[in-house]
Scaffold this motif. Structure first.
Motif, PDB file in Angstrom:
ATOM      1  N   LYS A  94       1.372   6.917  -6.539  1.00  0.00           N
ATOM      2  CA  LYS A  94       0.229   7.793  -6.799  1.00  0.00           C
ATOM      3  C   LYS A  94       0.614   9.255  -6.582  1.00  0.00           C
ATOM      4  O   LYS A  94       0.234  10.141  -7.346  1.00  0.00           O
ATOM      5  N   PHE A  95       1.404   9.513  -5.558  1.00  0.00           N
ATOM      6  CA  PHE A  95       1.881  10.869  -5.259  1.00  0.00           C
ATOM      7  C   PHE A  95       2.701  11.436  -6.419  1.00  0.00           C
ATOM      8  O   PHE A  95       2.634  12.621  -6.714  1.00  0.00           O
TER       9      PHE A  95
ATOM     10  N   GLN B 102       0.830  -1.207   0.000  1.00  0.00           N
ATOM     11  CA  GLN B 102       0.000   0.000   0.000  1.00  0.00           C
ATOM     12  C   GLN B 102       0.868   1.261   0.000  1.00  0.00           C
ATOM     13  O   GLN B 102       0.586   2.225  -0.718  1.00  0.00           O
ATOM     14  N   PHE B 103       1.934   1.250   0.781  1.00  0.00           N
ATOM     15  CA  PHE B 103       2.838   2.396   0.858  1.00  0.00           C
ATOM     16  C   PHE B 103       3.453   2.695  -0.509  1.00  0.00           C
ATOM     17  O   PHE B 103       3.484   3.837  -0.957  1.00  0.00           O
ATOM     18  N   ASN B 104       3.917   1.641  -1.189  1.00  0.00           N
ATOM     19  CA  ASN B 104       4.487   1.819  -2.529  1.00  0.00           C
ATOM     20  C   ASN B 104       3.448   2.362  -3.500  1.00  0.00           C
ATOM     21  O   ASN B 104       3.743   3.255  -4.300  1.00  0.00           O
ATOM     22  N   GLU B 105       2.239   1.835  -3.425  1.00  0.00           N
ATOM     23  CA  GLU B 105       1.169   2.323  -4.302  1.00  0.00           C
ATOM     24  C   GLU B 105       0.864   3.794  -4.031  1.00  0.00           C
ATOM     25  O   GLU B 105       0.666   4.582  -4.967  1.00  0.00           O
ATOM     26  N   LEU B 106       0.837   4.184  -2.767  1.00  0.00           N
ATOM     27  CA  LEU B 106       0.556   5.578  -2.414  1.00  0.00           C
ATOM     28  C   LEU B 106       1.679   6.506  -2.883  1.00  0.00           C
ATOM     29  O   LEU B 106       1.414   7.601  -3.401  1.00  0.00           O
TER      30      LEU B 106
END
Length: 151
Positions: A147-148, A140-144
């Motif tokens: 996304k940033f 999730q952290f990598n995806e966020l």
């Protein structure tokens, strides 16, 4: 500790501002810890990045443009980094036979040997940081973060 406490802010901040400050502050901490890891080997993070890029070329020379486009810190002065690595005998640099305006850079055996020593230390450093999150949180952290970065 919350970012407001760390920077001793007494004013209310938007969640967007907190996210950016948290990201910047955390990046600095990660960078400092990584610099400490590399310090005994007289390497900067940018120099380490160049060596990793060159190792990834698997014996094929890379020109300055290839190195620059693969750098994590795009603002790095690639020529200066290569010069420092040359002095340490970790890379070689030669004029391209097909285009005399291009320089071809290759990692030396000494550079490969240094990376072989650093690989387990860097892996342990990364795993130590990653262990603070669950596997699902890391995804999730990598995806966020990705996304940033989207425009």
């Amino acid at each position: 500790m919350r970012i407001e406490e760390i920077i001793k802010s007494t004013v209310a901040m938007s969640d967007a501002k907190k996210a950016i400050l948290n990201l910047m502050y955390t990046q600095n901490i990660i960078g400092e810890k990584f610099s400490e890891l590399l310090k005994p080997y007289d390497l900067s993070g940018e120099q380490y990045n160049v060596l990793r890029i060159l190792r990834g070329q698997k014996g094929v020379p890379a020109n300055m443009c290839v190195i620059q486009e693969r750098m994590i810190a795009k603002s790095s002065n690639t020529t200066r980094l290569i010069d420092k690595l040359l002095l340490k005998e970790l890379v070689t640099r030669e004029v391209c036979p097909d285009n005399r305006r291009k320089m071809e850079v290759m990692i030396t055996q000494k550079g490969l040997d240094l990376l072989a020593v650093l690989d387990p230390k860097v892996d342990a450093h990364e795993n130590n940081l990653g262990a603070k999150l669950t596997p699902d949180e890391l995804v999730q952290f990598n995806e966020l973060l990705e996304k940033f970065r989207k425009n």
